[in-house]
Write a protein that holds these residues in place. Structure first.
Motif, PDB file in Angstrom:
ATOM      1  N   HIS A 267       0.888  -1.192  -0.109  1.00 47.45           N
ATOM      2  CA  HIS A 267      -0.066  -0.157   0.073  1.00 47.45           C
ATOM      3  C   HIS A 267       0.892   1.217  -0.010  1.00 47.45           C
ATOM      4  O   HIS A 267       1.945   1.292   0.697  1.00 47.45           O
ATOM      5  CB  HIS A 267      -0.779  -0.048   0.990  1.00 47.45           C
ATOM      6  CG  HIS A 267      -1.850   1.221   1.267  1.00 47.45           C
ATOM      7  ND1 HIS A 267      -2.841   1.365   0.641  1.00 47.45           N
ATOM      8  CD2 HIS A 267      -1.738   2.380   2.199  1.00 47.45           C
ATOM      9  CE1 HIS A 267      -3.521   2.802   0.824  1.00 47.45           C
ATOM     10  NE2 HIS A 267      -2.815   3.161   1.979  1.00 47.45           N
ATOM     11  N   PHE A 268       0.382   2.251  -0.704  1.00 45.90           N
ATOM     12  CA  PHE A 268       1.315   3.571  -0.842  1.00 45.90           C
ATOM     13  C   PHE A 268       0.267   4.743  -0.257  1.00 45.90           C
ATOM     14  O   PHE A 268      -1.173   4.676  -0.202  1.00 45.90           O
ATOM     15  CB  PHE A 268       1.320   3.977  -2.235  1.00 45.90           C
ATOM     16  CG  PHE A 268       2.293   2.953  -2.963  1.00 45.90           C
ATOM     17  CD1 PHE A 268       3.770   3.051  -2.939  1.00 45.90           C
ATOM     18  CD2 PHE A 268       1.790   2.003  -3.805  1.00 45.90           C
ATOM     19  CE1 PHE A 268       4.536   2.047  -3.575  1.00 45.90           C
ATOM     20  CE2 PHE A 268       2.690   1.251  -4.497  1.00 45.90           C
ATOM     21  CZ  PHE A 268       4.000   1.267  -4.245  1.00 45.90           C
ATOM     22  N   ASN A 270       0.661   8.937   0.095  1.00 49.76           N
ATOM     23  CA  ASN A 270       1.673   9.774  -0.209  1.00 49.76           C
ATOM     24  C   ASN A 270       2.763   9.458  -1.061  1.00 49.76           C
ATOM     25  O   ASN A 270       3.809  10.184  -0.903  1.00 49.76           O
ATOM     26  CB  ASN A 270       1.935  10.995   1.005  1.00 49.76           C
ATOM     27  CG  ASN A 270       0.774  11.478   1.618  1.00 49.76           C
ATOM     28  OD1 ASN A 270      -0.408  11.744   1.019  1.00 49.76           O
ATOM     29  ND2 ASN A 270       0.721  11.623   3.014  1.00 49.76           N
ATOM     30  N   GLY A 271       2.528   8.671  -1.894  1.00 54.76           N
ATOM     31  CA  GLY A 271       3.566   8.314  -2.714  1.00 54.76           C
ATOM     32  C   GLY A 271       4.716   7.376  -1.889  1.00 54.76           C
ATOM     33  O   GLY A 271       5.914   7.143  -2.773  1.00 54.76           O
ATOM     34  N   TYR A 272       4.739   7.045  -0.948  1.00 54.38           N
ATOM     35  CA  TYR A 272       5.591   6.287  -0.472  1.00 54.38           C
ATOM     36  C   TYR A 272       5.031   4.827   0.234  1.00 54.38           C
ATOM     37  O   TYR A 272       3.794   4.663   0.631  1.00 54.38           O
ATOM     38  CB  TYR A 272       6.281   6.836   0.774  1.00 54.38           C
ATOM     39  CG  TYR A 272       7.255   7.955   0.116  1.00 54.38           C
ATOM     40  CD1 TYR A 272       8.546   7.717  -0.101  1.00 54.38           C
ATOM     41  CD2 TYR A 272       6.741   9.367  -0.074  1.00 54.38           C
ATOM     42  CE1 TYR A 272       9.429   8.614  -0.568  1.00 54.38           C
ATOM     43  CE2 TYR A 272       7.454  10.037  -0.507  1.00 54.38           C
ATOM     44  CZ  TYR A 272       8.648   9.913  -0.759  1.00 54.38           C
ATOM     45  OH  TYR A 272       9.499  10.924  -1.239  1.00 54.38           O
ATOM     46  N   LEU A 273       5.613   3.908   0.270  1.00 53.92           N
ATOM     47  CA  LEU A 273       5.229   2.558   0.790  1.00 53.92           C
ATOM     48  C   LEU A 273       4.636   2.690   2.266  1.00 53.92           C
ATOM     49  O   LEU A 273       5.324   3.449   2.899  1.00 53.92           O
ATOM     50  CB  LEU A 273       6.225   1.355   0.702  1.00 53.92           C
ATOM     51  CG  LEU A 273       6.618   0.707  -0.649  1.00 53.92           C
ATOM     52  CD1 LEU A 273       7.803  -0.010  -0.647  1.00 53.92           C
ATOM     53  CD2 LEU A 273       5.501   0.070  -1.185  1.00 53.92           C
ATOM     54  N   HIS A 274       3.536   2.303   2.630  1.00 50.80           N
ATOM     55  CA  HIS A 274       2.974   2.263   4.017  1.00 50.80           C
ATOM     56  C   HIS A 274       2.083   1.495   4.224  1.00 50.80           C
ATOM     57  O   HIS A 274       0.803   1.771   3.686  1.00 50.80           O
ATOM     58  CB  HIS A 274       2.256   3.907   4.089  1.00 50.80           C
ATOM     59  CG  HIS A 274       1.733   4.270   5.641  1.00 50.80           C
ATOM     60  ND1 HIS A 274       2.676   4.731   6.283  1.00 50.80           N
ATOM     61  CD2 HIS A 274       0.651   4.168   5.787  1.00 50.80           C
ATOM     62  CE1 HIS A 274       1.926   4.511   7.559  1.00 50.80           C
ATOM     63  NE2 HIS A 274       0.683   4.570   7.214  1.00 50.80           N
ATOM     64  N   GLY A 275       2.396   0.281   4.885  1.00 54.77           N
ATOM     65  CA  GLY A 275       1.390  -0.672   5.074  1.00 54.77           C
ATOM     66  C   GLY A 275       1.026  -1.695   3.944  1.00 54.77           C
ATOM     67  O   GLY A 275       1.489  -1.672   3.068  1.00 54.77           O
ATOM     68  N   GLY A 276      -0.475  -2.311   4.243  1.00 58.61           N
ATOM     69  CA  GLY A 276      -0.824  -3.000   3.292  1.00 58.61           C
ATOM     70  C   GLY A 276      -1.550  -4.037   3.852  1.00 58.61           C
ATOM     71  O   GLY A 276      -2.305  -4.072   5.068  1.00 58.61           O
TER      72      GLY A 276
END
Length: 796
Positions: A267-268, A270-276
């Motif tokens: 999950h992205f 604001n353009g960065y990998l963050h969770g999922g």
């Protein structure tokens, strides 16, 4: 000594059978739930971890910068894999992988529909999908090559070996030669396919893949041994700047992610990998801990409550010279024996429920009796449960003064009473948090499934255009419209609830030269708006009465906001270098998951002269609107039509509402599991509450009898036995409510469109907890009130 302790433990369990059953059953349920969740967590963590080159495999993602925002995606240009392999010495192999589609294959008279994709020639050299026949170098070497699964090879040719170099016809329009047969993909593979076509064939079928301005497929890299991925990522950061010469305003930043991390961390923000999906793993890991703690607290509460019955035993042991650590060892040992019995029962529970659990989660988990890790996991759960459950009772009992005990002056202290109350509160805090979370998760799932998308998905059917239907789709359209059960038909690339193709190759009058904007786009047929029952805010639908509509565009309100046209109808925009007028503006409708905001959308009319352009591989869909209550008859009519026009292909279809529901499969699984685990948590808590109410009733038996003799009413006696418990549940609710609100507020942030957290949810949860606790306590309270007065006063 150990044998003696064991016999004492068994004798105590047998002497107090009711409490033993409650203890063992509660602990067994807690261990079983935790074991199921741990097996699921282990399965999730092993996804994509089986590849031999795992540490060298990386996924590429792109970060881009539309007006005022930063976004990211795994969608990349179709030319990127080959270019990276040729220009980057750190990249040993590179492969693209296209979207998964459902296609028909024919060998002789046999026709089957299979799910598959397309990949670069180096794909099988990078990934460890075992080849049963053929070799990795030849598998996807030429545009005429195809690799198929064991299942496909066996179905068509009898065996993998017999499939090699045989011809298989794809969608009744292209012949491919089988160059490799791979083993059916394991459950731990995140990318699912039963066939792979060659990358060059994909580019031939989809001309836009040769444009650096258009993204779609994924790109995977195998780095050379010794390559530092962080250094390579810095080197690749602005790699695409040199390839976007036609659109100087478009800017991408390229990033790398370990391939086996993508499944859980995809999950992205604001353009960065963050969770999922890792959030679900953490959520249910926490639930496992909650339920196990609740079960352990039951044991601690009941054992501590009944401790007065064992004080003489402890006094005699101390008088005989037993030291404290020996007593602690004995009582912890007894707790571990209970935990072992509970673990045995837990394995049986897991074995019985595992098929249903797999059906619910879509997994293929088995009890891995032959794996040492499983036994270590079970041993850890058992020892953790036994030591945690028996620790406080052991410390409490071993600390008793032998003289006071033998004199009969030893009494249960206030500290012990407050501890039991604190543990009950803690149990119900966890249970109420689970109740509130379950209600909110269910509400969000219901919200996304029943919210107004801006078009009517009821009575809407998707039929794939494949085989002869591609060339004969106009005949199909006219015949379908003559059916009394069908009210409208159209077509489009993809389906209306899952459009993904995006581009920045759009220009318009007055556009800021420095702006970067991305538009979702799709090709559609005539009557698209009518068939979907979309709302037009300005202009009209595409019409056969206007020849110029072949180069016209329909946009949505989100796109109009970017174009900033005051009077958009008749104004021009340029899409991939093709200039045309805007003929219609649609009111915004959801064409993606509600996790996402509504994106700018541009619709184009399918070129009539290129019937193969929207091939089955790119997802050309025939949209059918049935008349209310006539779906069964409409399907029968469509099946007959398709058999006549496309006899070599089996008739297939999808309901729009079912296809939409697939977008929220993870949320649906979370919803169902939350309900199950919340019910189990409450049930286990109530087992403990029942045990404590039985003990309280026993302790107050004489007091109840005296009060009855003195004329106390049934209601007052009921209040005597239940009021304390209800106060504890009330305190638990006051603690749990803000914690649950915060946790669910965080969870809902992943949705762009979400339900509200209403006050009544907390009121309902608190009421449910009180009613459940009251019904549990009342059962024993009524029994206690109706005891035989004479026997009670005699102490019988």
């Amino acid at each position: 000594m150990i044998k003696n302790h064991f016999l004492i433990a068994i004798r105590n369990l047998w002497k107090h059978k009711g409490f033993s059953v409650i203890n063992i059953a509660g602990l067994a349920l807690g261990i079983a739930c935790s074991l199921l969740i741990l097996l699921w967590v282990q399965d999730e963590s092993e996804v994509d971890g089986f590849h031999k080159n795992n540490t060298q495999l990386y996924s590429v993602y792109l970060r881009y910068f539309p007006e005022g925002k930063t976004e990211a995606s795994y969608s990349t240009p179709g030319l990127l894999p080959e270019e990276l392999q040729q220009t980057m010495p750190e990249v040993e192999l590179a492969s693209g992988l296209a979207w998964t589609t459902n296609n028909s294959f024919t060998v002789g008279d046999k026709v089957l529909k299979e799910d598959g994709s397309a990949a670069s020639p180096g794909f099988f050299r990078m990934f460890s999908y075992p080849l049963l026949a053929g070799n990795a170098a030849e598998a996807l070497k030429t545009p005429e090559s195809i690799a198929i699964s064991r299942k496909m090879a066996t179905a068509f040719f009898g065996s993998p070996e017999l499939a090699i170099d045989k011809t298989i016809r794809y969608d009744n329009r292209e012949n491919f030669t089988v160059k490799a047969v791979f083993e059916d993909l394991p459950a731990q593979a995140s990318e699912k396919f039963d066939f792979l076509l060659n990358w060059e064939f994909l580019k031939k079928e989809n001309e836009w893949l040769t444009d650096w301005n258009s993204n779609g497929p994924k790109t995977f890299l195998q780095l050379r041994a010794g390559t530092d991925p962080e250094l390579l990522e810095k080197k690749l950061l602005h790699f695409l700047d040199a390839y976007n010469k036609e659109n100087k305003t478009m800017r991408y930043e390229m990033g790398l992610q370990r391939f086996d991390a993508q499944y859980l961390h995809g999950h992205f923000e604001n353009g960065y990998l963050h969770g999922g999906r890792i959030e679900y793993v953490r959520l249910f890991s926490l639930v496992a801990v909650f339920i196990l703690l609740i079960a352990c607290i039951n044991f601690m509460n009941l054992t501590t409550a009944r401790s007065m019955n064992r004080l003489k035993e402890i006094g005699i042991r101390k008088a005989m010279g037993a030291v404290r650590w020996q007593l602690i060892r004995q009582f912890v040992g007894e707790a571990i024996i209970v935990a072992v019995l509970a673990a045995i029962l837990a394995i049986f529970i897991v074995w019985i429920t595992l098929p249903a659990f797999n059906g619910l989660t879509g997994k293929a988990i088995v009890l891995p009796f032959g794996h040492p890790v499983f036994w270590l996991m079970l041993l850890g759960l058992t020892l953790f449960s036994g030591i945690l459950s028996g620790s406080y009772p052991a410390l409490f009992l071993s600390a008793c003064n032998a003289i006071e005990v033998l004199k009969g002056t030893m009494k249960s202290g206030a500290g012990s009473l407050w501890l039991r109350k604190g543990l009950v509160v803690f149990q119900f805090v966890l249970s109420i948090i689970l109740i509130i979370s379950t209600i909110l998760i269910s509400r969000q799932v219901q919200y996304v499934q029943h919210t107004n998308l801006g078009f009517d998905r009821e009575n809407l059917i998707y039929v794939p255009l494949e085989g002869d239907l591609i060339a004969r789709q106009e005949v199909l359209r006219q015949a379908a419209l003559r059916s009394p059960y069908i009210s409208g038909v159209s077509k489009m690339m993809g389906n209306p609830t899952n459009l993904k193709a995006r581009t920045s190759g759009v220009d318009w009058e007055g556009r800021n030269p420095g702006s970067i904007n991305y538009f979702t786009h799709s090709l559609v047929g005539y009557d698209f708006i009518k068939t979907l029952q979309l709302e037009i805010s300005q202009g009209r639908d595409f019409s056969r009465n206007f020849a110029t509509d072949s180069s016209a565009y329909i946009i949505n309100e989100a796109a109009l906001k970017i174009l900033n046209y005051k009077e958009p109808i008749g104004r021009y925009l340029t899409f991939w270098g093709k200039k045309g007028p805007i003929v219609g503006v649609l009111r915004n409708f959801h064409f993606q998951s509600l996790h996402n905001n509504i994106q700018p959308l541009i619709l184009r009319l399918e070129p009539a002269a290129k019937t193969g352009f929207l091939s089955a591989f790119t997802g050309n869909t025939f949209l059918v609107r049935t008349r209310p209550g006539k779906t069964k008859e409409a399907l029968a009519s469509l099946e007959q039509l398709c058999k006549e026009l496309n006899p070599k292909f089996p008739f297939s279809y999808q309901f729009a509402d079912e296809e939409y529901a697939h977008l929220y499969k993870s949320e649906q699984v979370t919803d169902r599991l939350s309900v199950i685990f919340a019910v189990l948590a409450i049930f286990i808590s109530c087992l403990g509450l029942l045990g404590l109410s039985i003990f309280t009733a026993e302790q107050k038996a004489k007091e109840i009898s005296i009060r009855k003799v003195m004329g106390a009413s049934t209601a007052s006696l009921f209040g005597l036995l239940s009021t304390d418990f209800m106060i504890l549940v009330g305190i638990a609710f006051l603690i749990a409510a803000p914690i649950a609100w915060w946790a669910m507020h965080q969870w809902l942030q992943q949705f762009a469109y979400k339900t509200d957290i209403s006050w009544w949810i907390f009121g309902l949860s608190g009421l449910l907890a009180v009613l459940i606790a009251l019904s549990t306590v009342s059962f024993q309270a009524i029994r206690a009130i109706n005891i035989n007065l004479i026997k009670s006063l005699r102490g019988e």
